[in-house]
Scaffold this motif. Sequence first.
Motif, PDB file in Angstrom:
ATOM      1  N   CYS A   1       0.676  -1.449  -0.309  1.00  0.00           N
ATOM      2  CA  CYS A   1       0.211   0.143  -0.379  1.00  0.00           C
ATOM      3  C   CYS A   1       0.582   0.975  -0.010  1.00  0.00           C
ATOM      4  N   ALA A   2       2.171   1.573   1.219  1.00  0.00           N
ATOM      5  CA  ALA A   2       2.950   2.612   0.921  1.00  0.00           C
ATOM      6  C   ALA A   2       3.643   2.966  -0.069  1.00  0.00           C
TER       7      ALA A   2
ATOM      8  N   SER B   1       3.108   1.585  -3.547  1.00  0.00           N
ATOM      9  CA  SER B   1       2.199   1.866  -4.114  1.00  0.00           C
ATOM     10  C   SER B   1       1.426   3.453  -4.405  1.00  0.00           C
ATOM     11  N   ALA B   2       1.051   4.030  -2.971  1.00  0.00           N
ATOM     12  CA  ALA B   2       0.664   4.954  -3.177  1.00  0.00           C
ATOM     13  C   ALA B   2       1.578   6.417  -2.666  1.00  0.00           C
TER      14      ALA B   2
ATOM     15  N   VAL C   1       0.968   8.973  -6.014  1.00  0.00           N
ATOM     16  CA  VAL C   1       0.304   9.956  -5.604  1.00  0.00           C
ATOM     17  C   VAL C   1       0.832  11.327  -6.167  1.00  0.00           C
TER      18      VAL C   1
ATOM     19  N   ASN D   1      -2.213  11.151 -14.077  1.00  0.00           N
ATOM     20  CA  ASN D   1      -3.389  11.561 -12.795  1.00  0.00           C
ATOM     21  C   ASN D   1      -3.923  13.011 -13.318  1.00  0.00           C
TER      22      ASN D   1
ATOM     23  N   ALA E   1      -3.970   0.184  -3.320  1.00  0.00           N
ATOM     24  CA  ALA E   1      -4.205   1.565  -2.711  1.00  0.00           C
ATOM     25  C   ALA E   1      -4.201   2.379  -3.913  1.00  0.00           C
ATOM     26  N   SER E   2      -2.991   2.490  -5.403  1.00  0.00           N
ATOM     27  CA  SER E   2      -3.659   2.466  -6.675  1.00  0.00           C
ATOM     28  C   SER E   2      -5.264   2.153  -6.815  1.00  0.00           C
TER      29      SER E   2
ATOM     30  N   SER F   1      -8.082   2.803  -5.172  1.00  0.00           N
ATOM     31  CA  SER F   1      -8.252   4.254  -3.799  1.00  0.00           C
ATOM     32  C   SER F   1      -7.878   5.146  -4.208  1.00  0.00           C
ATOM     33  N   TRP F   2      -6.637   5.311  -5.034  1.00  0.00           N
ATOM     34  CA  TRP F   2      -5.780   6.485  -5.373  1.00  0.00           C
ATOM     35  C   TRP F   2      -6.893   7.358  -6.081  1.00  0.00           C
TER      36      TRP F   2
ATOM     37  N   ILE G   1       5.070  12.033   0.649  1.00  0.00           N
ATOM     38  CA  ILE G   1       5.710  11.217  -0.302  1.00  0.00           C
ATOM     39  C   ILE G   1       6.663  11.057  -0.075  1.00  0.00           C
TER      40      ILE G   1
END
Length: 213
Positions: free
Chosen positions: A18-19, A21-22, A26, A32, A163-164, A166-167, A195
């Motif tokens: 999660c960390a 990927s986020a 992000v 994005n 994470a992907s 969710s973002w 980040i």
Amino acid sequence: MSTALLPAFALPAFTKGCALSAGLIVAIGAQNMFVLRQGLKREHVLPIVLFCALADASLIIAGVNGLGAVLSLVPGLSLALSLGGAAFLGWYGVSALRRAANPEALALADQPSITLGAALAGTAAFTFLNPHVYIDTVMLMGAVGASLPAPERPLFMAGAALASLSWFSALGFGARFLVPLFARPTAWRVLDIVIGAVMLLLAASLLIGAARP
């Protein structure tokens, strides 16, 4: 599945996925920006979000599985990739902290409506024509995932995919609420500081893992 039901050994791998990927996704980038712009127009948001999330998940799975096979045949390559990944994460983290010292407001221009086919084609172009997507997902995340014990790899990939998803969901569906906030340089400064901290911590974890016998 509730994390309370996961084996105790598995939680760090899920959290690491999660960390990492986020931290990698992000950031202000072409993909994005495209998702955000379409979210602002409320146009084809669901297909675009699903495409981005599935593309990330597929690349991460391919990276972990492909590199895992190579690493099992060439043990020395694991150390090299860990050191390379740590260097890349360190550079990425420092770059984020530098951006935090001199942020720029996010400007969005009005765009004409496009068809679903054009929206998906644009999403595919922003996703697969960006060389960093292969460095981030296939090489970097693949190296980190492949360095984990085999039972932990599915949880690492699940965490990264979550994470992907969710973002991109937050970016696409929450765009109408995010734009006033992220038009302010202070918001990007805080985001880049977070980040940078995450990337430097993960770089340190790779170095610590590489130093172990």
